[in-house]
Design a protein around this motif. Sequence first.
Motif, PDB file in Angstrom:
ATOM      1  N   VAL A 146       1.215  -0.993  -0.201  1.00 45.33           N
ATOM      2  CA  VAL A 146       0.064  -0.015   0.084  1.00 45.33           C
ATOM      3  C   VAL A 146       1.132   1.443   0.122  1.00 45.33           C
ATOM      4  CG1 VAL A 146      -1.663   1.150   1.311  1.00 45.33           C
ATOM      5  CG2 VAL A 146      -1.584  -1.226   1.220  1.00 45.33           C
ATOM      6  N   ASN A 147       0.625   2.438  -0.617  1.00 49.68           N
ATOM      7  CA  ASN A 147       1.366   3.600  -0.854  1.00 49.68           C
ATOM      8  C   ASN A 147       0.556   4.850  -0.549  1.00 49.68           C
ATOM      9  OD1 ASN A 147       2.233   6.034  -1.491  1.00 49.68           O
ATOM     10  ND2 ASN A 147       2.983   5.567  -3.567  1.00 49.68           N
ATOM     11  N   PRO A 148       1.007   4.795   0.901  1.00 48.85           N
ATOM     12  CA  PRO A 148       0.018   5.723   2.039  1.00 48.85           C
ATOM     13  C   PRO A 148      -0.092   6.966   1.552  1.00 48.85           C
ATOM     14  CG  PRO A 148       2.677   4.970   3.293  1.00 48.85           C
ATOM     15  CD  PRO A 148       2.349   4.635   1.124  1.00 48.85           C
ATOM     16  N   GLU A 149       0.511   7.818   0.623  1.00 45.02           N
ATOM     17  CA  GLU A 149       0.406   8.474   0.140  1.00 45.02           C
ATOM     18  C   GLU A 149      -0.279   8.391  -0.710  1.00 45.02           C
ATOM     19  OE1 GLU A 149       4.259  10.545  -1.330  1.00 45.02           O
ATOM     20  OE2 GLU A 149       5.033  10.214   0.715  1.00 45.02           O
ATOM     21  N   VAL A 150       0.375   7.698  -1.895  1.00 47.22           N
ATOM     22  CA  VAL A 150      -1.159   7.648  -2.351  1.00 47.22           C
ATOM     23  C   VAL A 150      -3.076   7.599  -2.062  1.00 47.22           C
ATOM     24  CG1 VAL A 150      -2.865   6.635  -5.255  1.00 47.22           C
ATOM     25  CG2 VAL A 150       0.061   6.724  -5.023  1.00 47.22           C
ATOM     26  N   LEU A 151      -3.238   6.927  -0.794  1.00 45.77           N
ATOM     27  CA  LEU A 151      -3.826   6.429  -0.564  1.00 45.77           C
ATOM     28  C   LEU A 151      -4.915   7.664   0.290  1.00 45.77           C
ATOM     29  CD1 LEU A 151      -6.365   4.166   0.545  1.00 45.77           C
ATOM     30  CD2 LEU A 151      -4.455   3.640   2.831  1.00 45.77           C
ATOM     31  N   ALA A 152      -4.088   8.278   1.146  1.00 48.15           N
ATOM     32  CA  ALA A 152      -4.022   9.390   1.274  1.00 48.15           C
ATOM     33  C   ALA A 152      -4.921  10.297   0.957  1.00 48.15           C
ATOM     34  CB  ALA A 152      -2.929  10.453   2.249  1.00 48.15           C
ATOM     35  N   ASN A 153      -4.398  10.651  -0.744  1.00 48.65           N
ATOM     36  CA  ASN A 153      -5.276  12.118  -2.092  1.00 48.65           C
ATOM     37  C   ASN A 153      -6.085  11.311  -2.036  1.00 48.65           C
ATOM     38  OD1 ASN A 153      -2.403  13.163  -1.213  1.00 48.65           O
ATOM     39  ND2 ASN A 153      -1.930  12.044  -3.369  1.00 48.65           N
ATOM     40  N   LYS A 154      -6.246  10.189  -1.928  1.00 48.66           N
ATOM     41  CA  LYS A 154      -8.008   9.588  -3.084  1.00 48.66           C
ATOM     42  C   LYS A 154      -8.993   9.366  -1.788  1.00 48.66           C
ATOM     43  CE  LYS A 154      -6.140   6.318  -5.849  1.00 48.66           C
ATOM     44  NZ  LYS A 154      -6.311   4.712  -6.542  1.00 48.66           N
ATOM     45  N   ILE A 155      -8.173   9.854  -0.611  1.00 52.28           N
ATOM     46  CA  ILE A 155      -9.209   9.173   0.658  1.00 52.28           C
ATOM     47  C   ILE A 155     -10.506  10.951   0.615  1.00 52.28           C
ATOM     48  CG2 ILE A 155      -9.371   9.218   2.922  1.00 52.28           C
ATOM     49  CD1 ILE A 155      -8.040   6.713   3.224  1.00 52.28           C
ATOM     50  N   ALA A 156      -8.605  11.725   0.204  1.00 54.49           N
ATOM     51  CA  ALA A 156      -8.752  13.701   0.458  1.00 54.49           C
ATOM     52  C   ALA A 156      -9.714  13.415  -0.518  1.00 54.49           C
ATOM     53  CB  ALA A 156      -7.486  14.376   0.864  1.00 54.49           C
ATOM     54  N   LYS A 157      -9.690  13.019  -1.552  1.00 53.42           N
ATOM     55  CA  LYS A 157     -10.309  13.447  -2.650  1.00 53.42           C
ATOM     56  C   LYS A 157     -12.910  13.016  -2.381  1.00 53.42           C
ATOM     57  CE  LYS A 157     -10.287  12.916  -7.880  1.00 53.42           C
ATOM     58  NZ  LYS A 157     -10.887  12.301  -8.700  1.00 53.42           N
TER      59      LYS A 157
END
Length: 110
Positions: free
Chosen positions: A90-101
């Motif tokens: 899991v790429n935590p930065e990509v995951l965080a961006n998708k959650i924010a979006k």
Amino acid sequence: MAINNVNSGLPKTPVDNTKISQQNQTQQSQQQQATSNNASVAQAPRQDSVSLTQSAQQLNQVQKKGSEAPVNQEKVDRLKKAISSGEYKVNPEVLANKIAKLEGEIFGQK
């Protein structure tokens, strides 16, 4: 220690069997009445009802739509295999961006 003159020397009063049988009959009739009352109450039809709140109805609709949505079974199987073998990362930065979006879309922010 001795106890003398318990009844002041008078003979014991005989037991009145008639009175005891009347008491027993009264108790039995009361029990039968209680049993018949419980039986009549148990036989009465129930008038239960259920009403769902608006949010519960919406949740039900979402669940129905989710179960009807198409599933890419090949992708699911591939991900299951990668997770079970420990290859899935899991790429935590990509995951965080998708959650924010997603939160922005839900709450109307862009």
